[in-house]
Design a protein around this motif. Structure first.
Motif, PDB file in Angstrom:
ATOM      1  N   ALA A 230       0.824  -1.216   0.000  1.00 56.13           N
ATOM      2  CA  ALA A 230       0.000   0.000   0.000  1.00 56.13           C
ATOM      3  C   ALA A 230       0.855   1.262   0.000  1.00 56.13           C
ATOM      4  N   VAL A 231       2.021   1.202   0.665  1.00 57.68           N
ATOM      5  CA  VAL A 231       2.893   2.381   0.755  1.00 57.68           C
ATOM      6  C   VAL A 231       3.996   2.343  -0.294  1.00 57.68           C
ATOM      7  N   TYR A 232       4.672   1.200  -0.430  1.00 57.43           N
ATOM      8  CA  TYR A 232       5.899   1.158  -1.229  1.00 57.43           C
ATOM      9  C   TYR A 232       5.663   0.934  -2.721  1.00 57.43           C
ATOM     10  N   SER A 233       4.406   0.686  -3.113  1.00 56.51           N
ATOM     11  CA  SER A 233       4.116   0.659  -4.542  1.00 56.51           C
ATOM     12  C   SER A 233       3.946   2.080  -5.076  1.00 56.51           C
ATOM     13  N   ARG A 234       3.933   3.062  -4.168  1.00 53.32           N
ATOM     14  CA  ARG A 234       3.833   4.473  -4.552  1.00 53.32           C
ATOM     15  C   ARG A 234       5.219   5.108  -4.495  1.00 53.32           C
ATOM     16  N   GLY A 235       5.277   6.385  -4.755  1.00 54.37           N
ATOM     17  CA  GLY A 235       6.578   7.061  -4.764  1.00 54.37           C
ATOM     18  C   GLY A 235       6.731   8.074  -3.653  1.00 54.37           C
ATOM     19  N   ASP A 236       6.167   7.776  -2.466  1.00 55.11           N
ATOM     20  CA  ASP A 236       6.248   8.723  -1.351  1.00 55.11           C
ATOM     21  C   ASP A 236       7.703   9.011  -0.981  1.00 55.11           C
ATOM     22  N   PRO A 237       7.991  10.251  -0.570  1.00 51.14           N
ATOM     23  CA  PRO A 237       9.384  10.619  -0.264  1.00 51.14           C
ATOM     24  C   PRO A 237       9.878  10.009   1.042  1.00 51.14           C
ATOM     25  N   LYS A 238      11.199  10.013   1.212  1.00 54.31           N
ATOM     26  CA  LYS A 238      11.801   9.576   2.470  1.00 54.31           C
ATOM     27  C   LYS A 238      11.389  10.533   3.597  1.00 54.31           C
ATOM     28  N   ALA A 239      11.303   9.996   4.811  1.00 48.12           N
ATOM     29  CA  ALA A 239      10.893  10.810   5.959  1.00 48.12           C
ATOM     30  C   ALA A 239      12.026  11.752   6.358  1.00 48.12           C
ATOM     31  N   PRO A 240      11.804  13.073   6.280  1.00 48.27           N
ATOM     32  CA  PRO A 240      12.884  14.013   6.602  1.00 48.27           C
ATOM     33  C   PRO A 240      13.361  13.918   8.047  1.00 48.27           C
ATOM     34  N   ASP A 241      12.498  13.464   8.958  1.00 46.37           N
ATOM     35  CA  ASP A 241      12.904  13.340  10.361  1.00 46.37           C
ATOM     36  C   ASP A 241      14.119  12.436  10.517  1.00 46.37           C
ATOM     37  N   MET A 242      14.295  11.483   9.614  1.00 41.11           N
ATOM     38  CA  MET A 242      15.442  10.583   9.673  1.00 41.11           C
ATOM     39  C   MET A 242      16.508  10.953   8.635  1.00 41.11           C
ATOM     40  N   TYR A 243      16.073  11.250   7.422  1.00 44.32           N
ATOM     41  CA  TYR A 243      17.037  11.371   6.324  1.00 44.32           C
ATOM     42  C   TYR A 243      17.672  12.761   6.215  1.00 44.32           C
ATOM     43  N   ASP A 244      17.113  13.757   6.904  1.00 46.17           N
ATOM     44  CA  ASP A 244      17.752  15.079   6.876  1.00 46.17           C
ATOM     45  C   ASP A 244      19.128  15.066   7.532  1.00 46.17           C
ATOM     46  N   PHE A 245      19.379  14.091   8.406  1.00 47.66           N
ATOM     47  CA  PHE A 245      20.700  13.974   9.028  1.00 47.66           C
ATOM     48  C   PHE A 245      21.791  13.719   7.982  1.00 47.66           C
ATOM     49  N   PHE A 246      21.401  13.153   6.835  1.00 50.06           N
ATOM     50  CA  PHE A 246      22.364  12.773   5.810  1.00 50.06           C
ATOM     51  C   PHE A 246      22.758  13.942   4.898  1.00 50.06           C
ATOM     52  N   LEU A 247      21.951  15.020   4.912  1.00 54.12           N
ATOM     53  CA  LEU A 247      22.099  16.064   3.897  1.00 54.12           C
ATOM     54  C   LEU A 247      23.459  16.755   3.940  1.00 54.12           C
ATOM     55  N   GLN A 248      24.000  16.976   5.140  1.00 51.66           N
ATOM     56  CA  GLN A 248      25.270  17.689   5.259  1.00 51.66           C
ATOM     57  C   GLN A 248      26.382  16.961   4.512  1.00 51.66           C
ATOM     58  N   TRP A 249      26.288  15.644   4.455  1.00 48.88           N
ATOM     59  CA  TRP A 249      27.312  14.857   3.770  1.00 48.88           C
ATOM     60  C   TRP A 249      26.928  14.611   2.309  1.00 48.88           C
ATOM     61  N   ILE A 250      25.793  13.950   2.065  1.00 44.11           N
ATOM     62  CA  ILE A 250      25.508  13.476   0.703  1.00 44.11           C
ATOM     63  C   ILE A 250      24.674  14.446  -0.116  1.00 44.11           C
ATOM     64  N   GLY A 251      24.226  15.541   0.489  1.00 45.16           N
ATOM     65  CA  GLY A 251      23.447  16.506  -0.280  1.00 45.16           C
ATOM     66  C   GLY A 251      22.137  15.906  -0.765  1.00 45.16           C
ATOM     67  N   ARG A 252      21.575  16.529  -1.784  1.00 47.16           N
ATOM     68  CA  ARG A 252      20.269  16.082  -2.279  1.00 47.16           C
ATOM     69  C   ARG A 252      20.463  15.193  -3.504  1.00 47.16           C
ATOM     70  N   GLY A 253      20.885  13.965  -3.216  1.00 52.48           N
ATOM     71  CA  GLY A 253      21.013  12.958  -4.267  1.00 52.48           C
ATOM     72  C   GLY A 253      19.783  12.083  -4.312  1.00 52.48           C
ATOM     73  N   LEU A 254      19.887  10.984  -5.038  1.00 56.28           N
ATOM     74  CA  LEU A 254      18.743  10.117  -5.302  1.00 56.28           C
ATOM     75  C   LEU A 254      18.100   9.582  -4.018  1.00 56.28           C
ATOM     76  N   LEU A 255      18.896   9.396  -2.973  1.00 59.90           N
ATOM     77  CA  LEU A 255      18.365   8.837  -1.719  1.00 59.90           C
ATOM     78  C   LEU A 255      17.279   9.714  -1.119  1.00 59.90           C
ATOM     79  N   VAL A 256      17.463  11.044  -1.145  1.00 60.10           N
ATOM     80  CA  VAL A 256      16.549  11.941  -0.427  1.00 60.10           C
ATOM     81  C   VAL A 256      15.713  12.834  -1.346  1.00 60.10           C
ATOM     82  N   LEU A 257      16.010  12.837  -2.638  1.00 57.30           N
ATOM     83  CA  LEU A 257      15.228  13.670  -3.555  1.00 57.30           C
ATOM     84  C   LEU A 257      13.782  13.180  -3.639  1.00 57.30           C
ATOM     85  N   GLU A 258      12.905  14.054  -4.087  1.00 60.20           N
ATOM     86  CA  GLU A 258      11.515  13.681  -4.329  1.00 60.20           C
ATOM     87  C   GLU A 258      10.980  14.461  -5.524  1.00 60.20           C
TER      88      GLU A 258
END
Length: 511
Positions: free
Chosen positions: A102-130
């Motif tokens: 129900a959730v993963y057959s869609r294209g909902d974005p990653k939860a920023p509460d967890m993945y925003d920690f990664f931005l300082q290093w990896i920037g806005r690449g495929l992992l966190v883009l939407e």
């Protein structure tokens, strides 16, 4: 007069500043309380385990071990239950195939509460883009993981593995068990350096060595931050020694990537150099990115290039390290399957000196064992989404847009309604016949749906080459006194390492 006047002004400014901080803090608290109320209301139809008044479920998870604790909750609360990290971050934790679909057959974005920690290093690449930009990047990067590009990487995987096996030959002579996780991590990072930038740790210059160390450091610091709740606030974290160390390592990684991109771009301006690169026996990941164009002839900006390179380096080495290490643990734990895999690999290799791309597709039993180890020990045990639109689940319960979802892959893979005797290691679960009968969202080691892992074929190819070579050279057995203790960080690790005994199989065993 002047000093007293200045003192009065400073005193007033101090009062204003204190008042402003109090007001901002109060507004922040109100916002957090409203958010908690909204999340709690959204999950009101889903019963779950009791929460601590301050820590939510975090304290219980840390004390008892999050992975098996969630499995026990999954037995108690079918389909899903609320999961609170503290009082203000609440996810619906799901571990059932229809809920996953129900959730993963869609294209909902990653939860920023967890993945925003990664931005300082990896920037806005495929992992966190939407949205449209994610779609554009995904389309541009997909050709870089085509099997024609991956074929020549088999030789690079083997090259890095041989270095690790030579190191293990020396360690095995001592007759003691040793932790394989660190050596596998070194090998995986070395492989990525070759596949990304066209070079490895043999003859690395100072700049490359610094980058290599920075990536290792960043991975460990990121893991530490995720499990330390007092580090979740950016302002607090950047003031700590760990936060400053993280920023320094980010700078080293970014400077390296930026310089390599500049040098490669400059080299490509020379027609002779460009032809030489294009005629090499393999293109590295940076070559692919620099040549990527969409139908409008748009290409990635320098910032996008750096983000995708850093994302590939981040996602590609720690997950592979976990997958290979836990697979070898499974082989040590189940020697009958280890023996069968080894015989299959020997038969495929025959009189050849090394594996070819076409050999990987013949490794039927080894592949089933790799998948079964992924089921029991998924490299990424938990992933998170934020709903961009409402969702209604198979049992009629629903969640509004903005709700947070935790997909607990570890618990999904141990769901007894899907996997009979889930703790039993049975590779035949992944025979063609059994796989065809199973729910397509019952097995998700690389996530699923449109946002599944773009590098899964790269990862599986590397896994097959590395594990096949390991089994040809060594017999693996457990150290009963040092059994691994599962620990969830960015990837599935062991709190005390993965200690195995390695017995060399003698000259010619690995061709």
């Amino acid at each position: 007069m002047v000093p007293s006047f200045l003192s009065l002004r400073l005193s007033c400014l101090g009062l204003w500043a204190s008042g402003l901080i109090l007001v901002l803090g109060f507004l922040k608290l109100i916002r957090l309380l409203l958010r908690r109320q909204r999340l709690a209301k959204a999950m009101g139809n889903f019963p779950g385990p009791p929460t601590h008044w301050l820590f939510g479920h975090a304290l219980e998870i840390q004390q008892t071990g999050s992975l098996d604790k969630v499995v026990s909750w999954a037995h108690q609360f079918p389909y899903a239950h609320p999961l609170w990290f503290g009082q203000f971050i609440g996810f619906l934790n799901i571990y059932e195939p229809d809920y996953a679909k129900a959730v993963y057959s869609r294209g909902d974005p990653k939860a920023p509460d967890m993945y925003d920690f990664f931005l300082q290093w990896i920037g806005r690449g495929l992992l966190v883009l939407e949205g449209p930009k994610w779609f554009q990047h995904r389309k541009l990067l997909t050709p870089g993981f085509h099997y024609d590009v991956l074929k020549p990487y088999v030789a690079l995987f083997a090259e890095s593995t041989r270095v690790m096996l030579d190191k293990w030959e020396e360690k095995a002579q001592e007759g003691k068990s040793f932790d394989i996780f660190c050596d596998v991590g070194h090998m995986a990072l070395n492989t990525l350096m070759k596949c990304t930038f066209g070079r490895g740790d043999t003859g690395l210059g100072h700049r490359d060595s610094s980058y290599y160390l920075a990536v290792s450091d960043l991975t460990l610091l990121m893991q530490q931050r995720l499990v330390s709740f007092h580090y979740h606030n950016d302002f607090i974290y950047w003031l700590t020694p760990h936060g400053r160390r993280f920023l320094r390592a980010c700078q080293v990684a970014h400077d390296h990537t930026d310089q390599v991109i500049r040098e490669r771009k400059a080299a490509l301006q020379d027609e002779k150099v460009r032809k030489k690169i294009q005629n090499r026996r393999h293109l590295d990941f940076l070559d692919i990115l620099l040549g990527a164009r969409d139908e409008d002839d748009s290409k990635l900006s320098d910032a996008d290039l750096r983000a995708e390179v850093d994302t590939f380096m981040f996602e590609g080495h720690d997950t592979t390290t976990s997958g290979i290490s836990w697979f070898l643990y499974c082989m040590a734990l189940y020697p009958e399957h280890q023996h069968r895999c080894r015989e299959e690999v020997r038969e495929i290799l025959g009189d050849q000196d090394s594996f070819q791309w076409d050999d990987l597709g013949k490794m039927t039993y080894l592949t089933m064992c790799i998948k079964e180890s992924f089921r029991l020990y998924p490299p990424v045990p938990q992933v998170y989404r934020q709903l961009s639109k409402p969702v209604t689940f198979v049992d009629g319960r629903s969640l509004p847009a903005g709700s947070l979802i935790s997909m607990h892959i570890y618990a999904l893979h141990r769901n007894s309604a899907v996997w009979p005797d889930p703790e039993v290691f049975d590779p035949l679960r992944f025979s063609t016949e059994n796989t065809s009968k199973r729910h397509p969202f019952a097995f998700m080691p690389f996530s699923a749906g449109p946002r599944n892992c773009i590098g899964q074929q790269f990862a599986m190819s590397e896994m097959k080459v590395v594990t096949a070579m390991c089994l040809l050279h060594f017999e693996f057995s457990l150290d009963p006194s040092r059994l691994p203790i599962k620990m969830l960080q960015l990837v599935l690790r062991s709190k005390n390492g993965i200690h195995l005994h390695l017995k060399p199989l003698g000259p010619g065993s690995g061709k």
